[in-house]
Design a protein around this motif. Structure first.
Motif, mmCIF file in Angstrom:
data_model
loop_
_atom_site.group_PDB
_atom_site.id
_atom_site.type_symbol
_atom_site.label_atom_id
_atom_site.label_comp_id
_atom_site.label_asym_id
_atom_site.label_seq_id
_atom_site.Cartn_x
_atom_site.Cartn_y
_atom_site.Cartn_z
ATOM 1 N N LEU A 121 0.846 -1.186 0.000
ATOM 2 C CA LEU A 121 0.000 0.000 0.000
ATOM 3 C C LEU A 121 0.887 1.243 0.000
ATOM 4 C CD1 LEU A 121 -2.714 -1.050 2.614
ATOM 5 C CD2 LEU A 121 -2.766 -1.292 0.120
ATOM 6 N N VAL A 122 0.511 2.258 -0.785
ATOM 7 C CA VAL A 122 1.355 3.433 -0.989
ATOM 8 C C VAL A 122 0.480 4.676 -1.088
ATOM 9 C CG1 VAL A 122 3.048 4.543 -2.509
ATOM 10 C CG2 VAL A 122 3.044 2.047 -2.283
ATOM 11 N N ARG A 123 0.968 5.809 -0.582
ATOM 12 C CA ARG A 123 0.395 7.097 -0.955
ATOM 13 C C ARG A 123 1.497 8.159 -0.947
ATOM 14 N NH1 ARG A 123 -4.427 9.023 1.381
ATOM 15 N NH2 ARG A 123 -3.962 10.989 0.340
ATOM 16 N N MET A 124 1.382 9.097 -1.882
ATOM 17 C CA MET A 124 2.291 10.232 -1.987
ATOM 18 C C MET A 124 1.440 11.480 -2.079
ATOM 19 S SD MET A 124 5.462 11.341 -2.282
ATOM 20 C CE MET A 124 6.410 12.728 -2.948
ATOM 21 N N ASP A 125 1.632 12.418 -1.144
ATOM 22 C CA ASP A 125 0.926 13.695 -1.147
ATOM 23 C C ASP A 125 1.946 14.812 -1.319
ATOM 24 O OD1 ASP A 125 -1.826 12.781 -0.506
ATOM 25 O OD2 ASP A 125 -0.896 12.130 1.372
ATOM 26 N N VAL A 126 1.646 15.740 -2.212
ATOM 27 C CA VAL A 126 2.552 16.847 -2.511
ATOM 28 C C VAL A 126 1.853 18.159 -2.162
ATOM 29 C CG1 VAL A 126 3.893 17.989 -4.304
ATOM 30 C CG2 VAL A 126 3.598 15.500 -4.351
ATOM 31 N N VAL B 181 -1.404 19.754 -3.807
ATOM 32 C CA VAL B 181 -1.427 20.004 -5.244
ATOM 33 C C VAL B 181 -1.407 18.719 -6.066
ATOM 34 C CG1 VAL B 181 -0.394 22.285 -5.041
ATOM 35 C CG2 VAL B 181 1.096 20.290 -5.294
ATOM 36 N N PHE B 182 -1.103 17.600 -5.419
ATOM 37 C CA PHE B 182 -1.108 16.323 -6.150
ATOM 38 C C PHE B 182 -1.025 15.183 -5.154
ATOM 39 C CE2 PHE B 182 1.248 12.743 -8.045
ATOM 40 C CZ PHE B 182 0.316 12.376 -9.013
ATOM 41 N N SER B 183 -1.680 14.078 -5.476
ATOM 42 C CA SER B 183 -1.570 12.852 -4.690
ATOM 43 C C SER B 183 -1.693 11.660 -5.623
ATOM 44 C CB SER B 183 -2.675 12.753 -3.625
ATOM 45 O OG SER B 183 -2.567 13.770 -2.664
ATOM 46 N N GLU B 184 -1.131 10.556 -5.211
ATOM 47 C CA GLU B 184 -1.336 9.281 -5.881
ATOM 48 C C GLU B 184 -1.092 8.172 -4.877
ATOM 49 O OE1 GLU B 184 1.351 8.756 -9.115
ATOM 50 O OE2 GLU B 184 3.138 9.114 -7.919
ATOM 51 N N GLY B 185 -1.625 6.991 -5.158
ATOM 52 C CA GLY B 185 -1.438 5.934 -4.188
ATOM 53 C C GLY B 185 -1.928 4.580 -4.656
ATOM 54 N N VAL B 186 -1.618 3.593 -3.839
ATOM 55 C CA VAL B 186 -2.107 2.234 -4.020
ATOM 56 C C VAL B 186 -2.961 1.908 -2.798
ATOM 57 C CG1 VAL B 186 -1.517 -0.188 -4.338
ATOM 58 C CG2 VAL B 186 -0.005 1.591 -5.257
ATOM 59 N N SER B 187 -4.260 1.811 -2.983
ATOM 60 C CA SER B 187 -5.183 1.436 -1.915
ATOM 61 C C SER B 187 -5.514 -0.044 -2.051
ATOM 62 C CB SER B 187 -6.456 2.277 -2.010
ATOM 63 O OG SER B 187 -7.252 1.844 -3.101
ATOM 64 N N PRO B 188 -6.244 -0.621 -1.108
ATOM 65 C CA PRO B 188 -6.648 -2.026 -1.283
ATOM 66 C C PRO B 188 -7.495 -2.240 -2.532
ATOM 67 C CG PRO B 188 -6.874 -1.388 1.007
ATOM 68 C CD PRO B 188 -6.583 -0.129 0.239
ATOM 69 N N ALA B 189 -8.183 -1.185 -3.003
ATOM 70 C CA ALA B 189 -9.083 -1.335 -4.149
ATOM 71 C C ALA B 189 -8.380 -1.182 -5.485
ATOM 72 C CB ALA B 189 -10.225 -0.319 -4.046
ATOM 73 N N CYS B 190 -7.495 -0.177 -5.616
ATOM 74 C CA CYS B 190 -6.858 0.089 -6.910
ATOM 75 C C CYS B 190 -5.741 1.097 -6.737
ATOM 76 C CB CYS B 190 -7.885 0.611 -7.924
ATOM 77 S SG CYS B 190 -8.445 2.312 -7.607
ATOM 78 N N VAL B 191 -5.071 1.412 -7.817
ATOM 79 C CA VAL B 191 -4.089 2.495 -7.863
ATOM 80 C C VAL B 191 -4.808 3.742 -8.357
ATOM 81 C CG1 VAL B 191 -1.888 3.254 -8.817
ATOM 82 C CG2 VAL B 191 -2.275 0.829 -8.346
ATOM 83 N N TRP B 192 -4.624 4.863 -7.655
ATOM 84 C CA TRP B 192 -5.413 6.059 -7.937
ATOM 85 C C TRP B 192 -4.515 7.288 -8.075
ATOM 86 C CZ3 TRP B 192 -4.437 9.662 -4.228
ATOM 87 C CH2 TRP B 192 -4.016 9.198 -2.975
ATOM 88 N N SER B 193 -5.108 8.349 -8.643
ATOM 89 C CA SER B 193 -4.417 9.628 -8.811
ATOM 90 C C SER B 193 -5.395 10.752 -8.476
ATOM 91 C CB SER B 193 -3.902 9.775 -10.244
ATOM 92 O OG SER B 193 -3.283 11.024 -10.438
ATOM 93 N N TRP B 194 -4.883 11.810 -7.821
ATOM 94 C CA TRP B 194 -5.729 12.924 -7.384
ATOM 95 C C TRP B 194 -5.046 14.237 -7.717
ATOM 96 C CZ3 TRP B 194 -5.297 17.291 -4.531
ATOM 97 C CH2 TRP B 194 -6.461 17.892 -4.037
#
Length: 256
Positions: free
Chosen positions: A75-80, A87-100
Motif C-alpha cells: 500500500l502506498v500514498r504520496m501527497d505533494v 497540489v497532487f496525490s497518488e497511491g495504491v489502496s486495497p481497491a486500486c491504484v489512484w491519482s488525485w
C-alpha cells in the motif's frame, strides 16, 4: 510534475556501463549481496512494516514538500504540498491504484489509473531501499545479475542489474570497499508528460546515516549524465518507521 515526483522512488530501464579494467571475477555475486545486506542493516529491515518520509523536492523551477507513506504489503500514498495546499496525490489502496489533482473534475479526483502508473508505484516498494536490501529482493523472486566492475570518481564499484518479475529493471552500483549502494542509472524521460525526450539519468545517494541500525540517505540527486545538469534533488526532512496506518489511510481523500 507527477511523473518526476514518482521517479524519486522509482526507475526505468537499466543500462550497461563499460568496464574500466576491473575484473568481475574478483568477487562473486553471493558475496556482494551478503556484504551489501549486512552493510545496509541486514535483518533489521524485517522489522519495518510501514514507513513515512517527509520530503523537500527541489527542481530548477519549483520547490514543494511531499509525504510518502508505504507498507511492506504494497500500500502506498504520496501527497505533494505547496505551503499547506495539496497540489497532487497518488497511491495504491486495497481497491486500486489512484491519482488525485485539484485540476481534475471533482468526479475524477482519486479515480483509478492505468497499468503503467500502477506498476511504477508498486516498483517503489518492491525495489531495494524501503523494505528490502538487494539480497532480499533477489530472495523474493527478482533476478539480480552481476554486470561487472566499473570505475567511478570515488573508486571501483560493482554494477548489479535488478530485474523484477514483471520485467522492470534498474542498475545499482556498489562501492567495492564499503559494499554500500552509491548510485543507480536508468534511461527515461524526467518529465514525460511535458517532454518525452529520454535521457540517461543517474540517481546519486548522498549523506548516508543510520536510523535504528539501517542505512538511509538524506539526499537523492538526479543528474542528466550527458549534460551534467541537475534535474532534481530530494531531501529527507523526517523518517519514521512503523507509523500506525490502516487501509483507509491509503484512500484518495486525506485521512483525518
Amino acid at each position: 510534475m507527477k511523473a518526476s515526483l514518482r521517479q524519486r522512488f522509482l526507475a526505468g530501464c537499466a543500462l550497461p556501463l563499460l568496464s574500466h579494467g576491473f575484473s568481475a571475477s574478483a568477487a562473486d555475486l553471493e558475496t556482494i549481496l551478503n556484504r551489501n545486506h549486512e552493510g545496509h542493516g541486514g535483518d533489521a529491515y524485517a522489522r519495518i512494516e510501514s514507513i513515512r518520509v517527509e520530503l523537500l523536492i527541489s527542481e530548477p523551477t519549483y520547490e514543494v514538500r511531499g509525504t510518502y507513506l508505504a507498507t511492506r504489503e504494497g500500500l502506498v500514498r504520496m501527497d505533494v504540498f505547496t505551503g499547506k495546499t495539496r497540489v497532487f496525490s497518488e497511491g495504491v489502496s486495497p481497491a486500486c491504484v489512484w491519482s488525485w489533482s485539484p485540476n481534475q473534475p471533482a468526479e475524477e479526483r482519486g479515480a483509478c489509473v492505468g497499468d503503467e502508473e500502477a506498476a511504477a508505484l508498486r516498483h517503489g516498494v518492491e525495489l531495494p531501499g524501503l523494505f528490502h536490501t538487494l539480497r532480499d529482493v533477489r530472495d523474493r523472486g527478482a533476478a539480480v545479475h552481476l554486470v561487472g566492475s566499473v570505475g567511478s570518481s570515488s573508486g571501483p564499484e560493482w554494477q548489479l542489474r535488478v530485474t523484477l518479475e514483471d520485467g522492470f529493471s534498474r542498475d545499482y552500483f556498489i562501492d567495492q570497499e564499503s559494499y554500500e549502494i552509491t548510485r543507480a542509472r536508468d534511461f527515461r524521460a524526467f518529465h514525460p508528460a511535458t517532454d518525452p525526450t529520454e535521457v540517461l539519468i543517474e540517481t546519486r545517494f548522498e549523506s548516508p546515516h543510520r536510523v535504528e541500525g539501517i542505512l538511509r540517505f538524506q539526499r537523492q540527486v538526479n543528474v542528466n549524465v550527458n549534460t551534467g545538469d541537475v534535474l532534481g534533488t530530494t531531501t529527507v526532512l523526517n523518517l519514521e518507521f512503523n507509523p500506525d496506518v490502516t487501509a483507509e489511510t491509503f484512500e484518495a481523500e486525506l485521512p483525518d
